[in-house]
Design an enzyme around this catalytic site. Sequence first.
Site, PDB file in Angstrom:
ATOM      1  N   ASP A 319       3.244  23.426  25.908  1.00  0.00           N
ATOM      2  CA  ASP A 319       3.611  24.026  24.474  1.00  0.00           C
ATOM      3  C   ASP A 319       4.728  24.991  24.709  1.00  0.00           C
ATOM      4  O   ASP A 319       4.708  26.102  24.988  1.00  0.00           O
ATOM      5  CB  ASP A 319       2.503  24.710  23.912  1.00  0.00           C
ATOM      6  N   LYS A 368      -3.625  24.726  18.934  1.00  0.00           N
ATOM      7  CA  LYS A 368      -2.391  25.388  18.897  1.00  0.00           C
ATOM      8  C   LYS A 368      -3.171  26.847  19.108  1.00  0.00           C
ATOM      9  O   LYS A 368      -2.169  27.712  19.552  1.00  0.00           O
ATOM     10  CB  LYS A 368      -1.549  25.030  17.678  1.00  0.00           C
ATOM     11  N   LYS A 429      10.083  27.618   9.527  1.00  0.00           N
ATOM     12  CA  LYS A 429       8.896  28.512   9.642  1.00  0.00           C
ATOM     13  C   LYS A 429       9.012  29.877   9.471  1.00  0.00           C
ATOM     14  O   LYS A 429       9.903  30.676  10.070  1.00  0.00           O
ATOM     15  CB  LYS A 429       8.409  28.215  11.503  1.00  0.00           C
ATOM     16  N   LYS A 511       4.174  28.263  26.197  1.00  0.00           N
ATOM     17  CA  LYS A 511       3.282  29.369  25.600  1.00  0.00           C
ATOM     18  C   LYS A 511       2.248  29.583  26.619  1.00  0.00           C
ATOM     19  O   LYS A 511       1.634  30.823  26.845  1.00  0.00           O
ATOM     20  CB  LYS A 511       3.025  28.838  24.221  1.00  0.00           C
TER      21      LYS A 511
HETATM   22  N1  LIG Z   1       9.546  25.204  17.603  1.00  0.00           N
HETATM   23  C1  LIG Z   1       8.749  23.929  17.889  1.00  0.00           C
HETATM   24  O1  LIG Z   1       9.262  22.868  16.919  1.00  0.00           O
HETATM   25  C2  LIG Z   1       7.656  23.686  18.543  1.00  0.00           C
HETATM   26  C3  LIG Z   1       7.079  24.905  19.535  1.00  0.00           C
HETATM   27  C4  LIG Z   1       6.050  24.719  20.104  1.00  0.00           C
HETATM   28  C5  LIG Z   1       5.660  23.339  20.340  1.00  0.00           C
HETATM   29  N2  LIG Z   1       5.831  22.397  19.358  1.00  0.00           N
HETATM   30  C6  LIG Z   1       5.364  20.979  19.425  1.00  0.00           C
HETATM   31  O2  LIG Z   1       6.104  20.127  19.687  1.00  0.00           O
HETATM   32  C7  LIG Z   1       5.635  18.968  19.005  1.00  0.00           C
HETATM   33  C8  LIG Z   1       6.663  18.146  18.295  1.00  0.00           C
HETATM   34  O3  LIG Z   1       7.140  19.132  17.109  1.00  0.00           O
HETATM   35  P1  LIG Z   1       7.945  18.447  16.172  1.00  0.00           P
HETATM   36  O4  LIG Z   1       8.470  19.674  14.998  1.00  0.00           O
HETATM   37  O5  LIG Z   1       9.146  17.751  16.771  1.00  0.00           O
HETATM   38  O6  LIG Z   1       6.838  17.583  15.331  1.00  0.00           O
HETATM   39  P2  LIG Z   1       7.189  16.032  14.486  1.00  0.00           P
HETATM   40  O7  LIG Z   1       5.947  16.038  13.956  1.00  0.00           O
HETATM   41  O8  LIG Z   1       8.310  16.255  13.681  1.00  0.00           O
HETATM   42  O9  LIG Z   1       7.408  15.041  15.801  1.00  0.00           O
HETATM   43  C9  LIG Z   1       6.489  14.497  16.419  1.00  0.00           C
HETATM   44  C10 LIG Z   1       6.814  13.062  16.681  1.00  0.00           C
HETATM   45  O10 LIG Z   1       5.690  12.316  17.405  1.00  0.00           O
HETATM   46  C11 LIG Z   1       5.248  11.160  17.037  1.00  0.00           C
HETATM   47  N3  LIG Z   1       4.176  10.846  17.489  1.00  0.00           N
HETATM   48  C12 LIG Z   1       2.766  11.291  17.331  1.00  0.00           C
HETATM   49  N4  LIG Z   1       2.076  10.692  18.238  1.00  0.00           N
HETATM   50  C13 LIG Z   1       2.812   9.856  18.965  1.00  0.00           C
HETATM   51  C14 LIG Z   1       2.435   9.100  20.255  1.00  0.00           C
HETATM   52  N5  LIG Z   1       1.275   9.091  20.802  1.00  0.00           N
HETATM   53  N6  LIG Z   1       3.545   8.743  21.107  1.00  0.00           N
HETATM   54  C15 LIG Z   1       4.581   8.702  20.502  1.00  0.00           C
HETATM   55  N7  LIG Z   1       5.129   9.433  19.373  1.00  0.00           N
HETATM   56  C16 LIG Z   1       4.081  10.099  18.643  1.00  0.00           C
HETATM   57  C17 LIG Z   1       5.200  11.320  15.571  1.00  0.00           C
HETATM   58  O11 LIG Z   1       5.498  10.172  14.729  1.00  0.00           O
HETATM   59  C18 LIG Z   1       6.667  12.111  15.303  1.00  0.00           C
HETATM   60  O12 LIG Z   1       7.816  11.489  15.095  1.00  0.00           O
HETATM   61  C19 LIG Z   1       4.399  19.227  18.293  1.00  0.00           C
HETATM   62  O13 LIG Z   1       3.271  19.148  18.917  1.00  0.00           O
HETATM   63  C20 LIG Z   1       4.706  20.706  18.022  1.00  0.00           C
HETATM   64  O14 LIG Z   1       3.455  21.513  18.001  1.00  0.00           O
HETATM   65  C21 LIG Z   1       7.119  22.572  18.644  1.00  0.00           C
HETATM   66  O1  LIG Z   2       6.235  29.223  19.526  1.00  0.00           O
HETATM   67  P1  LIG Z   2       5.586  29.599  18.160  1.00  0.00           P
HETATM   68  O2  LIG Z   2       6.769  29.938  17.299  1.00  0.00           O
HETATM   69  O3  LIG Z   2       5.017  30.765  18.585  1.00  0.00           O
HETATM   70  O4  LIG Z   2       4.637  28.478  17.580  1.00  0.00           O
HETATM   71  C1  LIG Z   2       4.856  27.502  16.837  1.00  0.00           C
HETATM   72  C2  LIG Z   2       3.865  27.894  15.674  1.00  0.00           C
HETATM   73  O5  LIG Z   2       3.668  29.031  15.159  1.00  0.00           O
HETATM   74  C3  LIG Z   2       4.076  26.775  14.724  1.00  0.00           C
HETATM   75  O6  LIG Z   2       2.915  27.045  13.761  1.00  0.00           O
HETATM   76  C4  LIG Z   2       4.089  25.499  15.267  1.00  0.00           C
HETATM   77  O7  LIG Z   2       4.094  24.396  14.221  1.00  0.00           O
HETATM   78  C5  LIG Z   2       5.093  25.149  16.268  1.00  0.00           C
HETATM   79  O8  LIG Z   2       4.692  23.986  16.934  1.00  0.00           O
HETATM   80  C6  LIG Z   2       5.021  26.386  17.193  1.00  0.00           C
HETATM   81  O9  LIG Z   2       4.115  26.010  18.040  1.00  0.00           O
END
Ligand SMILES: NC(=O)c1ccc[n+]([C@@H]2O[C@H](COP(=O)([O-])OP(=O)(O)OC[C@H]3O[C@@H](n4cnc5c(N)ncnc54)[C@H](O)[C@@H]3O)[C@@H](O)[C@H]2O)c1
Ligand SMILES: O=P([O-])([O-])O[C@@H]1[C@@H](O)[C@H](O)[C@@H](O)[C@H](O)[C@@H]1O
Length: 556
Positions: A319, A368, A429, A511
């Site tokens: 994460d 999460k 966010k 995280k």
């Molecule tokens: N700041 C951040 O953006 C942040 C921080 C921590 C964690 N994350 C994690 O990163 C991940 C991606 O975030 P995001 O904002 O890009 O999300 P998003 O939903 O825009 O992108 C996720 C993508 O994964 C695809 N997907 C889902 N299941 C799949 C699979 N089995 N195989 C291949 N593709 C698949 C979806 O179609 C989508 O395009 C999430 O799990 C989120 O919780 C994001």
């Molecule tokens: O890194 P961070 O900002 O604490 O955590 C974020 C969360 O607050 C948010 O809700 C989630 O959508 C993102 O995927 C990311 O995990």
Amino acid sequence: MVVQNLTPAGPPATANVAFYVNSPNVRYSDSAIEADYRYQNTKISHDATGRMVAEPVDTQYQFRTETTVPKVGIMLVGWGGNNGSTVTASILANRMGTTWHTKEGLQKPNYYGSVVLSSTLKLGVRADNGQDVFIPFHDVLPMIHPNDLVIGGWDINGANIADAMERAQVLDYDLQRQLKDQLAGMVPLPSIYYPDYIAANQNERANNVIPGADKWAHLEHIRKDIRQFKADSHLDKVIVLWTANTERFSSILPGVNDTASNLLQAVKDSHAEVSPSTIFALASIAEGAPFINGSPQNTFVPGVIAYAEQQGVYIGGDDFKSGQTKVKSVITDFLVNAGIKPLAITSYNHLGNNDGYNLSAPQQFRSKEISKSNVVDDMVYANHILYPRKKKSKMASSASAAPNGAAEDIEHPDHVVVIKYVPAVGDSKRALDEYYSEIFMGGRNTISLYNTCEDSLLASPLIIDLVLITELMTRISYRVVEQPPADANGAADQQYQPFHSVLSVLSYMLKAPLVPPNTPVVNALSKQRTAMENIFRACVGLAPQNDMLLEHKAFH
Ligand SMILES: NC(=O)c1ccc[n+]([C@@H]2O[C@H](COP(=O)([O-])OP(=O)(O)OC[C@H]3O[C@@H](n4cnc5c(N)ncnc54)[C@H](O)[C@@H]3O)[C@@H](O)[C@H]2O)c1
Ligand SMILES: O=P([O-])([O-])O[C@@H]1[C@@H](O)[C@H](O)[C@@H](O)[C@H](O)[C@@H]1O
């Protein structure tokens, strides 16, 4: 490999280094750096009277770093998501030097938010006047550059990366306009989709799916994709990184995912408790490709960790630590180390991207919530003055469990995590945090934060750092020696070994850092960064960074 002792002229001109260390403990060839390093620690025990005894102990290490930088490709799982499309577009913009207009004027591409590309570290002090000398973090050891990365990946949605970038609504229009033609040619490979692992609302996206329910066939399919990607781009290495949706946790089942062999059999049996992310991890490990999990689910069930250890392949997670939690790992560290006692930490946020849409489902939110909640445990555990240890209770709650796994009943701040889906704000966010603490003589202190986290613009540089540091680690090996080898021309070679397969050095970007079994979890951001910096300093034979500045405190 012939290792040359340093000459006054320094390493060979062909050595790929930004600086060199003038010491008999550091040796260079045109393709490697070898450094003798004395690791100093302090062992604590108690004498017969019960008094605590501190004993300095030294361990002699040797580090070897291959300095030839390979051609590397990254395969993103979830390539068409906000993070995947944003990091891809941004690397392309940096590679081409694309500029774009906004209301603030002409913008230039950069890698801000990347520790490796946009932070510095103190190398030492000037010999002539003692002033600090800083270098780009990227220069501490030879590293790949993101501009050179070949990018590919999978998505259950078939949108090309140009359309995905537009859908994400993260990058400015004038930049998107200039990149879309090149990005349109990038199309995610079909992926594995098991509907019960992500929110039901994601079903509408799933139009690019590997058919069938045979999980072993899916594993072999992903392995073939990795081999094909590597061959097509004539790559030396591939790193696979999960930035797909957050999955629900998998149940840990004896006989199913508790060992490598049981897990592989469970895949052959298409067992329901084998997730897509676990299959991607197994496939990557089988192909010798490091696998990094940017999401909170427990991809790394015990069988995956065991398999990575057996195969000697690196894994890391979980994460991305991008915004609200990153700040929490600083604020909590500050409060507790200042002797101030957080009584309650309340973290609320709302976001409107597809990640938030997926997290609006209970099981995905729970994944999460877990990763966002454990981030203060090490800091709380470290201060038994503020948080006394109670007698071990029969049912020590998981929240009170010591980070190193010892089930102690420790007082713990109230800690609440709330995430709401609000489509209107998109990827921007909004995080609202309150730190309510006890201070001197029964006083109270409240710190309230409002943090607008552009989630993908914060996560994308972390993806780059995770890839660059992981790749670097694949070129570093170490051995523990009592004395420097009499023969440095090879006799020691067979003693070198890689680090443990679980790359805890990646913790700064994560995280819920995955660590080798029975080792401590560190979440404090400053400690995580110091550990990373000092390990790389050790690889060039330099002492750990400290801020004693004795030279400025002693009488000259
Ligand atoms: N700041 C951040 O953006 C942040 C921080 C921590 C964690 N994350 C994690 O990163 C991940 C991606 O975030 P995001 O904002 O890009 O999300 P998003 O939903 O825009 O992108 C996720 C993508 O994964 C695809 N997907 C889902 N299941 C799949 C699979 N089995 N195989 C291949 N593709 C698949 C979806 O179609 C989508 O395009 C999430 O799990 C989120 O919780 C994001
Ligand atoms: O890194 P961070 O900002 O604490 O955590 C974020 C969360 O607050 C948010 O809700 C989630 O959508 C993102 O995927 C990311 O995990």
